[in-house]
Design a protein around this motif. Structure first.
Motif, PDB file in Angstrom:
ATOM      1  N   SER A 178       0.843  -1.200   0.000  1.00 26.44           N
ATOM      2  CA  SER A 178       0.000   0.000   0.000  1.00 26.44           C
ATOM      3  C   SER A 178       0.877   1.248   0.000  1.00 26.44           C
ATOM      4  O   SER A 178       2.055   1.202   0.362  1.00 26.44           O
ATOM      5  N   ILE A 179       0.281   2.366  -0.420  1.00 30.47           N
ATOM      6  CA  ILE A 179       0.992   3.632  -0.609  1.00 30.47           C
ATOM      7  C   ILE A 179       0.234   4.696   0.195  1.00 30.47           C
ATOM      8  O   ILE A 179      -0.959   4.894  -0.028  1.00 30.47           O
ATOM      9  N   ILE A 180       0.930   5.369   1.089  1.00 26.98           N
ATOM     10  CA  ILE A 180       0.270   6.390   1.915  1.00 26.98           C
ATOM     11  C   ILE A 180       1.052   7.684   1.792  1.00 26.98           C
ATOM     12  O   ILE A 180       2.200   7.775   2.228  1.00 26.98           O
ATOM     13  N   ALA A 181       0.416   8.691   1.186  1.00 24.15           N
ATOM     14  CA  ALA A 181       1.130   9.938   0.899  1.00 24.15           C
ATOM     15  C   ALA A 181       1.230  10.829   2.138  1.00 24.15           C
ATOM     16  O   ALA A 181       0.605  10.583   3.171  1.00 24.15           O
ATOM     17  N   ALA A 182       1.997  11.879   2.001  1.00 19.30           N
ATOM     18  CA  ALA A 182       2.447  12.701   3.125  1.00 19.30           C
ATOM     19  C   ALA A 182       1.299  13.276   3.960  1.00 19.30           C
ATOM     20  O   ALA A 182       0.253  13.630   3.448  1.00 19.30           O
ATOM     21  N   GLN A 183       1.544  13.376   5.251  1.00 18.49           N
ATOM     22  CA  GLN A 183       0.680  14.071   6.205  1.00 18.49           C
ATOM     23  C   GLN A 183      -0.681  13.414   6.396  1.00 18.49           C
ATOM     24  O   GLN A 183      -1.576  14.006   6.991  1.00 18.49           O
ATOM     25  N   THR A 184      -0.830  12.201   5.887  1.00 11.59           N
ATOM     26  CA  THR A 184      -2.057  11.461   6.176  1.00 11.59           C
ATOM     27  C   THR A 184      -2.029  10.980   7.620  1.00 11.59           C
ATOM     28  O   THR A 184      -0.962  10.710   8.169  1.00 11.59           O
ATOM     29  N   GLY A 185      -3.214  10.899   8.228  1.00  5.63           N
ATOM     30  CA  GLY A 185      -3.309  10.404   9.596  1.00  5.63           C
ATOM     31  C   GLY A 185      -4.268   9.227   9.668  1.00  5.63           C
ATOM     32  O   GLY A 185      -5.381   9.293   9.148  1.00  5.63           O
ATOM     33  N   ILE A 186      -3.837   8.164  10.304  1.00  7.82           N
ATOM     34  CA  ILE A 186      -4.665   6.959  10.434  1.00  7.82           C
ATOM     35  C   ILE A 186      -4.887   6.701  11.909  1.00  7.82           C
ATOM     36  O   ILE A 186      -3.939   6.490  12.665  1.00  7.82           O
ATOM     37  N   SER A 187      -6.162   6.747  12.317  1.00  6.00           N
ATOM     38  CA  SER A 187      -6.494   6.665  13.743  1.00  6.00           C
ATOM     39  C   SER A 187      -6.471   5.239  14.264  1.00  6.00           C
ATOM     40  O   SER A 187      -6.452   4.276  13.492  1.00  6.00           O
ATOM     41  N   GLY A 188      -6.547   5.147  15.561  1.00  7.19           N
ATOM     42  CA  GLY A 188      -6.365   3.898  16.273  1.00  7.19           C
ATOM     43  C   GLY A 188      -7.288   2.781  15.820  1.00  7.19           C
ATOM     44  O   GLY A 188      -8.486   2.964  15.664  1.00  7.19           O
ATOM     45  N   GLY A 189      -6.741   1.591  15.641  1.00  9.64           N
ATOM     46  CA  GLY A 189      -7.535   0.405  15.367  1.00  9.64           C
ATOM     47  C   GLY A 189      -8.030   0.272  13.943  1.00  9.64           C
ATOM     48  O   GLY A 189      -8.784  -0.656  13.637  1.00  9.64           O
ATOM     49  N   GLU A 203      -7.991  -0.574   9.932  1.00 12.43           N
ATOM     50  CA  GLU A 203      -7.351  -1.564   9.063  1.00 12.43           C
ATOM     51  C   GLU A 203      -7.319  -1.078   7.624  1.00 12.43           C
ATOM     52  O   GLU A 203      -8.331  -0.633   7.096  1.00 12.43           O
ATOM     53  N   ILE A 204      -6.148  -1.207   7.027  1.00 11.68           N
ATOM     54  CA  ILE A 204      -5.932  -0.824   5.631  1.00 11.68           C
ATOM     55  C   ILE A 204      -5.506  -2.082   4.901  1.00 11.68           C
ATOM     56  O   ILE A 204      -4.626  -2.794   5.388  1.00 11.68           O
ATOM     57  N   GLY A 205      -6.098  -2.352   3.742  1.00 10.81           N
ATOM     58  CA  GLY A 205      -5.797  -3.589   3.020  1.00 10.81           C
ATOM     59  C   GLY A 205      -4.513  -3.529   2.212  1.00 10.81           C
ATOM     60  O   GLY A 205      -3.620  -2.726   2.477  1.00 10.81           O
ATOM     61  N   ASP A 206      -4.447  -4.392   1.215  1.00  7.94           N
ATOM     62  CA  ASP A 206      -3.286  -4.461   0.313  1.00  7.94           C
ATOM     63  C   ASP A 206      -3.504  -3.545  -0.896  1.00  7.94           C
ATOM     64  O   ASP A 206      -4.639  -3.344  -1.333  1.00  7.94           O
ATOM     65  N   TYR A 207      -2.420  -3.043  -1.445  1.00  8.78           N
ATOM     66  CA  TYR A 207      -2.480  -2.235  -2.672  1.00  8.78           C
ATOM     67  C   TYR A 207      -3.435  -1.049  -2.540  1.00  8.78           C
ATOM     68  O   TYR A 207      -4.007  -0.585  -3.526  1.00  8.78           O
ATOM     69  N   VAL A 208      -3.628  -0.570  -1.337  1.00 11.32           N
ATOM     70  CA  VAL A 208      -4.420   0.640  -1.121  1.00 11.32           C
ATOM     71  C   VAL A 208      -3.541   1.846  -1.461  1.00 11.32           C
ATOM     72  O   VAL A 208      -2.331   1.820  -1.218  1.00 11.32           O
ATOM     73  N   VAL A 209      -4.135   2.887  -2.025  1.00 14.69           N
ATOM     74  CA  VAL A 209      -3.412   4.132  -2.277  1.00 14.69           C
ATOM     75  C   VAL A 209      -4.159   5.260  -1.565  1.00 14.69           C
ATOM     76  O   VAL A 209      -5.349   5.458  -1.796  1.00 14.69           O
ATOM     77  N   ILE A 210      -3.455   5.956  -0.682  1.00  9.63           N
ATOM     78  CA  ILE A 210      -4.082   7.046   0.076  1.00  9.63           C
ATOM     79  C   ILE A 210      -3.336   8.337  -0.241  1.00  9.63           C
ATOM     80  O   ILE A 210      -2.116   8.419  -0.083  1.00  9.63           O
ATOM     81  N   GLY A 211      -4.085   9.344  -0.705  1.00 10.39           N
ATOM     82  CA  GLY A 211      -3.474  10.626  -1.065  1.00 10.39           C
ATOM     83  C   GLY A 211      -3.011  11.394   0.158  1.00 10.39           C
ATOM     84  O   GLY A 211      -3.234  10.978   1.299  1.00 10.39           O
ATOM     85  N   GLY A 212      -2.399  12.517  -0.056  1.00 11.59           N
ATOM     86  CA  GLY A 212      -1.840  13.303   1.032  1.00 11.59           C
ATOM     87  C   GLY A 212      -2.908  13.927   1.920  1.00 11.59           C
ATOM     88  O   GLY A 212      -4.015  14.223   1.472  1.00 11.59           O
TER      89      GLY A 212
END
Lengths: 341, 341, 341
Positions: free
Chosen positions: C244-255, C257-266
Motif C-alpha cells: 500500500s501507498i500512503i502519501a504525506a501528512q495522512t493520519g490513520i487513527s487507532g484500530g 485496518e488498511i488492506g493491500d495495494y491501497v493508495v491514500i493521497g496526502g
C-alpha cells in the motif's frame, strides 16, 4: 539601553513626549514596563493602549496618545521589528567547535564556524563563516552551507544539499530525504530513483520538524527570503519562489511550482505538478488539485480551491440550502394543487 | 502477581468467581491468557467476551458472565487502567547519568535524575528529582524541568522553556522554537521578534514530533493534565487549558485560546486569535476561522466549522442536492408548459 | 558504464539506433547529456523529447524517435527504474561501527552491520546483516531489526519494536511511541496502558518525521512492501496490508485496518476502527469517519468521503447552487403572480 531620540531617528518617526527617556528592551503593551518599547497594532483596543506602562510606544501616524512618550510612524509593527534589532543584545558569541563534534578531515569549515556537541559533519561538506550547527546536527557528505546560518538541534541534511547564507533551520528539520515515487508493477512497488538535489537560497527560515525532499532526477528549490513554518512537507522537485510564506502543516506535492510573494495558509494541500503563480493567497486547509494553475495575484479557498469571492458566495448558498429545499417543497405542493384541483 | 480479591478492593468492584485467583499482567480479551486481567468495553461483541481465556475480566455492573471470574464495576475501562498500574511492574530503576551526557557545570540536577547517552544540558538549566532525559535529548540554557518527567530520545527544548512535574515528551518533540510571524515590507519578509516563553504545566503528555513554539512577546502555555498527540502544531502565544485532548496533526495558530476539557479531533485547524471555550468538541479535520469564538460546551464540525446539528442537516441537504435540482428542473418545465400552452 | 545493447536485454526492449553506445548515468530528458539514459513518460511533450541530448531514451512500444538512440519497451518508467539500478554505482561499502556508537554488550549485531557516530543500541536489541544505522539513531531494548535495512539519522525505535528486512526509515522517524488513549474520569485524563508492539515487515519504506505508535494492548503492523511518505501519523493498533501507498501528512487513527495495494493521497484523515479494503483509492484530504468500511476497489473522495463518481456529481451540483437558487426565486415569483393576479 537606547534613547527615544535615537529610536525615532532609526525608524523615521516623530516623537511626542520625553525624547531623552531610555528603553532597554521590547514587550507587548500589556507586559511592558517603563524600560520597554511597545507598539500599537490596528487590533489593539484603545483601553489596552492607554493603560500600558511602556516607556515608549510606537503609534500610527495621525493618532495621539497624551500622557505617553510615543513615536508616530507609518508602520508601527515594522518600526518595532527594526527598533528591537537595535535594542536587543546581539547574539552571544559563537561557542566554537565542541570537542565532541565529529568533523571529517575532508570537510571545509570557514573561520568562525560553531559546531555543537555530538554534531557530525561528513566528508566533502563545506560550512561558511559564522554559521552555527547546534547539538546533534547531522551534515551529510558534500553538503554546502553558506555564511551565518543557524541549524538548531537534530537537524539532518542529507548528502549533497546546498544552503545559501543566513538560512535558519529549526530543530528536527530534515533536508534532502528521498522523494516519494513508486511504480506498481509485477505485484509490488518499484522505487523511482531519487538522485536529485536540494537548493535552499539565502535568508530562508524553516520551522521545526519540516521535511524537504531531494529532487528525483532534478532539484527541489526554495527561493531567497521564503519562510516556511513547522511540520510542512515539501516534496521532490518542488520549486518555491522568493519571499513566499507557507504556514504550518501545509503539504506541497511533487513537481509543483510556487511563485514569489505567495502566501499559503496552514494545512493547505497542493497536488502534483500544480502551479501557484506569484502573489497568490491560498487559504488555510485549501486543496489544490494536481496540475491546476492558480493565476497571479488571485485568492483561493476551499477544496477543491476556488476564487475566494466565488467560494464565499457558494458558501452562503450552501448555508441557505435548507431554506431553498423548503421553498422547492412548497412550490411542488402548490403546483400539485394547481394541477389536480 | 496480584489476587482478584485485591484487585476488586482496588477498583471498588464486586467479584463473581474465584477471588483467590492471581493475575500477572493485563491484555485484551482476545489475547489474554489465564494469567491476565482483561476488560469488557461497550464495543465488545458478546461472543468475544464469552470465548476469552482471561483469568479475570472487568465487566459493567449489572451484566453477568457465568463461567468466568469477573469483577463488576461502574466503569470497566477506568478500572482496568487503575488495575494495570497495580499489576504491571514499576518502571525500571533510573539508569543514572551516562558518562557521555554533557551537563553544564552551571546546570542544577536534583538527586535521582537520569540522563541518557549523548544528551546535552546547557548552563542555567534545572532538572527536578526523578526526571529522565533519554538518549540525545537537548535541553537549552535556563530551561526548567520539574520532577518525574520523561523526555524520550531526541527531544529538543529551546532556551528558557519551563516544564512542570510528570511531563512526558515523546521522541522528536520540539519545545520553544521560534513562532512564525513576518511583516512584508520593502520587498521582503521582516521577522517579528520571537522572545517569549513556553510554560508546560504538570501531567501534560505530548506525542512524537509535535512542535510547540515559544511566544513572540508573551508566552505559550499548555495547562495541567492536557494531552497532545503526535505531529501537532502549537503556534506562538497559544494558551491551552487543563485536561484538554488534542488529536494528531491538529494545528493551532498563533494567539488562540483553548479552554479546559476541550476535545479536538485529528487534523483540525484553528485560525489565529480564535477562542475555543471549555468543554467544546471540535470534529476531526474541522477548520475554525481566525478570531472565531466557539461557545462553551458546543460541538462543531466541518470547514468552516458549524454546530454539529447544523452541519449534519446541511450535509443531508447536500446529499439531496441532485434530487433538489431535478425537482426544480421539473417545476420549471411545468411552469413553462402552463405559460405557453 | 553500460552498453545500450545490455540495457535493452535487461529491460526486454527493442533498440533503434546505436546499440554499442555507452551510458554512465540516468537523468531527466531535459538535463540528460550524451552519457545519460532518459525515458519518455506519457506527460512529456513531444518537443521536450525531440530536443533531449540523452545518449539513450526509453520510449513506449509503438512510438518512434528518429535521430535518437532509443529502446522501445512496454513500460518506459519501470524499465528506467530497472536500468538505473544496473547503471548507478552500488552503495558505498558500509562504514562499520563508529567508535562513538554505544552498543550494549547484551545486543546482538550480525556481521557487516554499520553503526554511525553517536548512535545508541540498547540491551537485548538484535540487528541483521548489512543493516546500516546512521548517526544519532536510537534503538531501544529488545528491538529486532532484519537484514539490509537503512535507518537514517535521528531515527528513534522504542523498546520491543520489530522490523523485517530491507526496511528504510528516513530521518526523524519515530517507531513505537505510546498510543493516544485516555479516559476522562474524576476530573482528569487517565492514560490507557500502551504496552503493545509494532511490527514492520520486509521492504517497507517510511518517510522523514513520520510517527508510528505501538499498539495499546495489541500490535501495530505495516505489511510487506508498503510505502509511507513524510509526516504521516500511524496510530496504535493500526494494521496496514502489503504494497500500500500512503502519501504525506495522512493520519490513520487507532484500530483502523488498511488492506493491500491501497493508495491514500496526502493529508487524508481516517477515523478510528475504520476498514479500508484492498485496492481502495482514497483522495487527498479525504476524511473517513470512524468505523466506516470502504469496500474493495472503490475510489473515495471528500469529507466525509464518498464514492468518487458521487463526489464529482455533487460537486458539480454544488457549483450550480447559485443558479439553482436563482431559478427557485424566479419560480416563486411567477407562482406568486399566478396566485394573486
Amino acid at each position: 539601553m537606547i534613547k527615544v531620540r535615537e529610536l525615532a531617528r532609526l525608524v523615521g518617526g516623530k516623537i511626542e513626549g520625553d525624547a531623552e527617556r531610555e528603553v532597554r528592551s521590547v514587550a507587548s503593551l500589556e507586559s511592558a514596563t517603563p524600560d520597554d518599547l511597545a507598539f500599537v497594532s490596528a487590533k489593539n483596543a484603545l483601553e489596552r493602549v492607554v493603560s500600558s506602562r511602556a516607556g515608549c510606544i510606537l503609534i500610527p501616524e495621525g493618532t495621539f496618545l497624551p500622557g505617553h512618550t510615543v513615536i508616530a510612524v507609518a508602520h508601527p509593527k515594522l518600526a518595532f521589528i527594526k527598533a528591537a534589532k537595535a535594542i536587543l543584545p546581539a547574539l552571544p558569541p559563537l561557542a566554537g567547535i565542541h570537542p565532541t563534534a565529529l568533523i571529517s578531515s575532508e570537510a571545509r569549515l570557514a573561520p568562525g564556524v560553531s559546531v555543537g556537541p555530538y554534531a557530525v559533519v561528513e566528508r566533502g561538506a563545506s560550512i561558511g563563516e559564522g554559521t552555527e550547527l547546534a547539538a546533534g546536527v547531522f551534515i551529510g557528505e558534500e553538503v554546502q552551507i553558506g555564511e551565518r546560518c543557524v541549524l538548531y538541534p537534530h537537524v539532518a541534511v542529507y548528502r549533497g544539499a546546498r544552503l545559501g547564507n543566513h538560512v535558519v533551520l529549526h530543530a528536527g528539520v530534515v533536508i534532502g530525504s528521498d522523494g516519494f515515487g513508486y511504480v506498481l508493477a509485477e505485484g509490488r512497488q518499484h522505487k523511482f530513483p531519487q538522485l536529485g538535489g536540494v537548493i535552499i537560497e539565502d535568508d530562508v527560515e524553516i520551522g521545526s520538524n519540516t521535511t524537504v525532499d531531494r529532487g528525483s532526477l532534478g532539484v527541489t528549490t526554495i527561493g531567497a527570503g521564503s519562510k516556511i513554518d513547522n511540520l510542512v512537507q515539501i516534496a521532490h522537485n518542488v520549486h518555491i519562489g522568493r519571499h513566499s510564506i507557507i504556514a504550518a502543516q501545509t503539504g506541497i506535492s511533487g513537481g509543483t511550482e510556487i511563485g514569489d510573494y505567495v502566501v499559503i495558509g496552514g494545512q493547505a494541500g497542493i497536488g502534483e505538478h500544480a502551479r501557484i503563480e506569484s502573489r497568490v493567497l491560498v487559504g488555510g486547509q485549501a486543496g489544490i488539485l494536481p496540475g491546476k494553475v492558480i493565476r497571479e495575484g488571485s485568492i483561493v479557498w476551499g477544496t477543491p480551491a476556488r476564487p475566494f469571492a466565488e467560494f464565499r458566495k457558494l458558501y452562503a448558498h450552501l448555508s441557505g440550502l435548507p431554506e431553498l429545499a423548503r421553498q422547492v417543497k412548497k412550490l411542488s405542493k402548490k403546483k400539485s394543487k394547481g394541477q389536480y384541483p
